[in-house]
Design a protein around this motif. Sequence first.
Motif, PDB file in Angstrom:
ATOM      1  N   ALA A   1      49.794  35.121  39.892  1.00  0.00           N
ATOM      2  CA  ALA A   1      48.948  36.301  40.076  1.00  0.00           C
ATOM      3  C   ALA A   1      49.092  36.853  41.490  1.00  0.00           C
ATOM      4  O   ALA A   1      49.129  38.077  41.688  1.00  0.00           O
ATOM      5  N   GLY A   2      49.175  35.962  42.471  1.00  0.00           N
ATOM      6  CA  GLY A   2      49.362  36.419  43.846  1.00  0.00           C
ATOM      7  C   GLY A   2      50.681  37.140  44.039  1.00  0.00           C
ATOM      8  O   GLY A   2      50.742  38.192  44.700  1.00  0.00           O
ATOM      9  N   VAL A   3      51.743  36.608  43.467  1.00  0.00           N
ATOM     10  CA  VAL A   3      53.051  37.260  43.565  1.00  0.00           C
ATOM     11  C   VAL A   3      53.027  38.628  42.890  1.00  0.00           C
ATOM     12  O   VAL A   3      53.536  39.626  43.429  1.00  0.00           O
ATOM     13  N   PHE A   4      52.414  38.689  41.693  1.00  0.00           N
ATOM     14  CA  PHE A   4      52.329  39.970  40.984  1.00  0.00           C
ATOM     15  C   PHE A   4      51.555  40.999  41.804  1.00  0.00           C
ATOM     16  O   PHE A   4      51.935  42.178  41.885  1.00  0.00           O
ATOM     17  N   LEU A   5      50.446  40.554  42.432  1.00  0.00           N
ATOM     18  CA  LEU A   5      49.633  41.488  43.205  1.00  0.00           C
ATOM     19  C   LEU A   5      50.385  42.006  44.427  1.00  0.00           C
ATOM     20  O   LEU A   5      50.336  43.207  44.736  1.00  0.00           O
ATOM     21  N   ILE A   6      51.074  41.107  45.105  1.00  0.00           N
ATOM     22  CA  ILE A   6      51.837  41.521  46.289  1.00  0.00           C
ATOM     23  C   ILE A   6      52.891  42.558  45.908  1.00  0.00           C
ATOM     24  O   ILE A   6      53.057  43.585  46.580  1.00  0.00           O
ATOM     25  N   ALA A   7      53.595  42.296  44.812  1.00  0.00           N
ATOM     26  CA  ALA A   7      54.619  43.243  44.367  1.00  0.00           C
ATOM     27  C   ALA A   7      54.002  44.583  43.982  1.00  0.00           C
ATOM     28  O   ALA A   7      54.519  45.651  44.341  1.00  0.00           O
ATOM     29  N   LEU A   8      52.867  44.550  43.257  1.00  0.00           N
ATOM     30  CA  LEU A   8      52.227  45.791  42.823  1.00  0.00           C
ATOM     31  C   LEU A   8      51.723  46.597  44.008  1.00  0.00           C
ATOM     32  O   LEU A   8      51.913  47.830  44.063  1.00  0.00           O
TER      33      LEU A   8
ATOM     34  N   ASN B   1      38.992  44.932  40.325  1.00  0.00           N
ATOM     35  CA  ASN B   1      39.836  46.111  40.418  1.00  0.00           C
ATOM     36  C   ASN B   1      40.915  46.042  39.348  1.00  0.00           C
ATOM     37  O   ASN B   1      41.422  44.971  39.027  1.00  0.00           O
ATOM     38  N   ALA B   2      41.273  47.219  38.759  1.00  0.00           N
ATOM     39  CA  ALA B   2      42.199  47.234  37.621  1.00  0.00           C
ATOM     40  C   ALA B   2      43.522  46.555  37.952  1.00  0.00           C
ATOM     41  O   ALA B   2      44.091  45.838  37.125  1.00  0.00           O
ATOM     42  N   GLY B   3      44.032  46.775  39.160  1.00  0.00           N
ATOM     43  CA  GLY B   3      45.295  46.148  39.541  1.00  0.00           C
ATOM     44  C   GLY B   3      45.182  44.643  39.613  1.00  0.00           C
ATOM     45  O   GLY B   3      46.038  43.909  39.115  1.00  0.00           O
ATOM     46  N   ARG B   4      44.097  44.145  40.207  1.00  0.00           N
ATOM     47  CA  ARG B   4      43.914  42.698  40.310  1.00  0.00           C
ATOM     48  C   ARG B   4      43.673  42.094  38.930  1.00  0.00           C
ATOM     49  O   ARG B   4      44.163  41.013  38.627  1.00  0.00           O
ATOM     50  N   ALA B   5      42.891  42.803  38.106  1.00  0.00           N
ATOM     51  CA  ALA B   5      42.639  42.301  36.755  1.00  0.00           C
ATOM     52  C   ALA B   5      43.928  42.212  35.948  1.00  0.00           C
ATOM     53  O   ALA B   5      44.131  41.261  35.192  1.00  0.00           O
TER      54      ALA B   5
ATOM     55  N   VAL C   1      42.278  34.379  39.508  1.00  0.00           N
ATOM     56  CA  VAL C   1      41.357  35.100  40.389  1.00  0.00           C
ATOM     57  C   VAL C   1      41.498  34.604  41.829  1.00  0.00           C
ATOM     58  O   VAL C   1      41.545  35.394  42.782  1.00  0.00           O
ATOM     59  N   PHE C   2      41.573  33.294  41.998  1.00  0.00           N
ATOM     60  CA  PHE C   2      41.791  32.750  43.335  1.00  0.00           C
ATOM     61  C   PHE C   2      43.117  33.239  43.901  1.00  0.00           C
ATOM     62  O   PHE C   2      43.212  33.589  45.075  1.00  0.00           O
ATOM     63  N   GLY C   3      44.146  33.269  43.070  1.00  0.00           N
ATOM     64  CA  GLY C   3      45.460  33.685  43.548  1.00  0.00           C
ATOM     65  C   GLY C   3      45.478  35.105  44.068  1.00  0.00           C
ATOM     66  O   GLY C   3      46.010  35.372  45.152  1.00  0.00           O
ATOM     67  N   VAL C   4      44.891  36.050  43.319  1.00  0.00           N
ATOM     68  CA  VAL C   4      44.906  37.435  43.781  1.00  0.00           C
ATOM     69  C   VAL C   4      44.009  37.606  45.001  1.00  0.00           C
ATOM     70  O   VAL C   4      44.294  38.408  45.898  1.00  0.00           O
ATOM     71  N   GLY C   5      42.898  36.846  45.059  1.00  0.00           N
ATOM     72  CA  GLY C   5      42.032  36.936  46.229  1.00  0.00           C
ATOM     73  C   GLY C   5      42.727  36.452  47.488  1.00  0.00           C
ATOM     74  O   GLY C   5      42.716  37.135  48.528  1.00  0.00           O
TER      75      GLY C   5
ATOM     76  N   ALA D   1      45.965  36.233  47.951  1.00  0.00           N
ATOM     77  CA  ALA D   1      47.110  37.099  48.247  1.00  0.00           C
ATOM     78  C   ALA D   1      46.665  38.362  48.961  1.00  0.00           C
ATOM     79  O   ALA D   1      47.301  38.799  49.934  1.00  0.00           O
ATOM     80  N   ARG D   2      45.573  38.965  48.517  1.00  0.00           N
ATOM     81  CA  ARG D   2      45.114  40.198  49.162  1.00  0.00           C
ATOM     82  C   ARG D   2      44.668  39.936  50.589  1.00  0.00           C
ATOM     83  O   ARG D   2      44.979  40.712  51.500  1.00  0.00           O
ATOM     84  N   GLU D   3      43.921  38.860  50.796  1.00  0.00           N
ATOM     85  CA  GLU D   3      43.477  38.556  52.153  1.00  0.00           C
ATOM     86  C   GLU D   3      44.658  38.218  53.056  1.00  0.00           C
ATOM     87  O   GLU D   3      44.664  38.566  54.239  1.00  0.00           O
ATOM     88  N   TRP D   4      45.663  37.554  52.507  1.00  0.00           N
ATOM     89  CA  TRP D   4      46.852  37.235  53.296  1.00  0.00           C
ATOM     90  C   TRP D   4      47.560  38.517  53.738  1.00  0.00           C
ATOM     91  O   TRP D   4      47.981  38.647  54.897  1.00  0.00           O
ATOM     92  N   MET D   5      47.667  39.481  52.821  1.00  0.00           N
ATOM     93  CA  MET D   5      48.308  40.746  53.166  1.00  0.00           C
ATOM     94  C   MET D   5      47.486  41.507  54.212  1.00  0.00           C
ATOM     95  O   MET D   5      48.045  42.122  55.133  1.00  0.00           O
TER      96      MET D   5
END
Length: 480
Positions: A208-215, A377-381, A412-416, A418-422
């Motif tokens: 999920a984190g990888v997908f979010l970073i790419a998106l 958020n739709a992207g994170r979901a 959910v943890f992964g996208v959270g 990943a976003r904070e890391w970015m």
Amino acid sequence: MSRRPGFRTLDKDLGRVGHAEVAQMHAFRPVLRLGLAMLALVGALFVVMALSGAAPGVLVLGTGLIVAAWLGVAIGANDVANSLGPAVGAGAIGLVPGLILVAVAGMAGAILAGSAVSQRLAQGLLDLGPVAEGSRAPMIMVAALIGAASWITLATGIGLPVSTSHSIVGGIAGAGAVALGIGGVAWGTVAMIALVWVVTPVLSGALAGVFLIALRRQVVEASDRAGAALRWLPLMVGTMAGLFAAYVALLLAAGGGQGALPAMAVGIVAGLAGYLATRRGVQRELAQNPRKPGIRKLLRPALVLAVVILGFAHGANDVGNIAGPLSVILQGRTGPAGLGLVSALVLAGGGLAIATGTLLFGSRLVNMVGSGITRLNAGRAFCVSLATAVTVLGAAALGLPVSTTHVAVGGVFGVGFAREWMDRRRDRPEGALPAEESRRRILVRRSHVITITAAWLVTLPITASLGALACALVLWTVGG
């Protein structure tokens, strides 16, 4: 300006998950009452048939069908929000069409890809060879189902989020230990499955984190969002559709003895169709909002596709909780030679029970939960849904039963993270919070880890104990 620790987005998302879990417990009460009625019916059935001297096989078969049917309804009702929430929350699909889509996708997953997990639960945890000739093997599985159903009903009543997959594994192990002895249980397989329960949420979070970073990098934060969306989103959806269609075609080809070439052709056609359909949708959105198109609307096709994939994965994984034990219970119809062999009819029956729960109770759950984890958020979901689907489908293909909900929370943890890391990499300043608020937010994260870990740790020993107790009572009541 001072800077507070990160994870603001993760705290917000986990807070939404917490509210969703509370609402889900209330929405699940009709199914819970049905479970209590089912357990009372099973108890009465045992007493009446034992006093009447009815054949043990009739009692075992009737009890097994009742408990398996309720478990299927509970599975379909309880997990529908995970599958459907993102698309409904984004307005990509209506509630009723979405429920039908999830039910159909779940049945397809159960029939086409559910045999691996079902076979593992039917044959991989116990050595049933010594009891293949009598009625003891079906009694073991009936006891396992009763133990799992009892714990799910109790845990739901006290608000503990437990997994059906975890419960049925524990029930089978406990019942098998009583009927076959400790050596009759494949404890190495049980340990391997338990390890997978730990690994899969982590894997889902990483995906999920990888997908979010790419998106975010390719679309959301692009200087030309419109151009980036038109370039990347159709390609992303087309690739997803093509790979999923090819996978399903391979499953069909394996059943019909065909080669991989037709499956590749199906994948190419489906991928092209997904690409063109998404491109047209993106173009319509860009025509209405050319300056700053909404990601929520742009992701509608992807979210609908995620509903199909996650529904399919859910059916493929969770049908084993019903079909595995039920195939052993029904072995009297096929004889000892067919002990534990999972037929397409049993898979279809399990898929139908899950679909029934989705259709009967799904609307109440999705409405009350407020789209469950999908208030993100739709992207994170979308990233959570896709990562969950890939992880669960991969586990199902390997015959490993996992918890869809726990895997989703890992996402959910992964996208959270990943976003904070970015955000930290861009050195974005954030205002400091009071120490009390920072501690509260940290506790939010810890509470979810503790709750899920506690549910995982207690489920296996408790359901094993309940399965053992149920098996002892069944053997004492009907003999065998």
